[in-house]
Design a protein around this motif. Sequence first.
Motif, PDB file in Angstrom:
ATOM      1  N   ILE A  25      -8.254  -2.700  13.460  1.00  0.00           N
ATOM      2  CA  ILE A  25      -6.976  -2.929  12.792  1.00  0.00           C
ATOM      3  C   ILE A  25      -5.956  -1.981  13.425  1.00  0.00           C
ATOM      4  N   LEU A  26      -4.975  -2.520  14.110  1.00  0.00           N
ATOM      5  CA  LEU A  26      -3.967  -1.674  14.727  1.00  0.00           C
ATOM      6  C   LEU A  26      -3.114  -0.994  13.662  1.00  0.00           C
ATOM      7  N   ARG A  27      -2.811   0.253  13.899  1.00  0.00           N
ATOM      8  CA  ARG A  27      -1.866   0.944  13.038  1.00  0.00           C
ATOM      9  C   ARG A  27      -0.458   0.520  13.423  1.00  0.00           C
ATOM     10  N   GLY A  28       0.460   0.716  12.494  1.00  0.00           N
ATOM     11  CA  GLY A  28       1.858   0.410  12.774  1.00  0.00           C
ATOM     12  C   GLY A  28       2.734   1.572  12.364  1.00  0.00           C
ATOM     13  N   ARG A  29       3.985   1.519  12.752  1.00  0.00           N
ATOM     14  CA  ARG A  29       4.912   2.571  12.342  1.00  0.00           C
ATOM     15  C   ARG A  29       6.337   2.035  12.348  1.00  0.00           C
ATOM     16  N   TRP A  30       7.175   2.684  11.582  1.00  0.00           N
ATOM     17  CA  TRP A  30       8.590   2.346  11.568  1.00  0.00           C
ATOM     18  C   TRP A  30       9.312   3.133  12.653  1.00  0.00           C
TER      19      TRP A  30
END
Length: 206
Positions: A33-38
Motif C-alpha cells: 500500500i503506497l503511502r501518500g502525502r499532501w
Amino acid sequence: EWREEMRKEVNGLKDKCTWILVPLSSLPEKTKILRGRWVFARRTNGDAKARWVAKGFMQVDGVDVFNTFAPVKLTKTLLMILHLGLRSGSGTRHWDIKQAFIEAMLEEGEVVYVEQPHGFEEKGFDYVCRLLRALYGTKQAGSRWYHTLDEFMRKVCGFERSKYDPCAYTKKGCSVTVNTDDIYGAGEGKLLDDFDRMLRERFTVT
C-alpha cells in the motif's frame, strides 16, 4: 484556506474517478500500500494550491509499474512555435491542462494501491484506494499522461507527430508543442480555434 484547497483537490480526484475504495481485508497478505502525502504550494499570483500525491519511490518496476519514460520538449521547438506565432500575426496560444496526470488511465495489468487522502478518509481507515488513473507521484504518471495526450493529438485532432521531437505536432497551417501539461500552438486562427474547442471538450483547460 488550505483546508478548502485540500477539499477541492479531493473533489477533483473523485470527479475523475481516480480510484475505487477496497477493504484491506480483501487484499492478499503483504499487498503493498503506497503511502501518500499532501503537498502545499503558493503560486506566483498568491493563490494557494494543495495536491495529494503518492510516494512513488515505494513502487517496484515490473510489479506495480511497467513504463516510466516520458519525453520532454526541445527548447528549439518552442522557439520555433513562438517565431511562427509572430510571423502569422495570430500570436501564440497557450493551454494549461488542469490535473493533467489523472486524465490518464493506468496501463492494463498495473495494480496500485494508495492510502486515502489524510483528513478525508471514507468508510474508515480499513479501506484503501485502488488507483484507476495515474495519480501524481506514481512513477508511471508522466508516461501514462504523455501516451494519453499523444493519442488524442493524433487520432482525435489529426496532428502528425514529429520524427525529431516527440512533443511536437503539426498539420497543415498549425503547429503545436507539448511541455507536460502546458501546450503551445501557432498557426491559422481558425485551426487554433478548432483545436481549442476539441481540447476543451476532452480536458479541463485553464
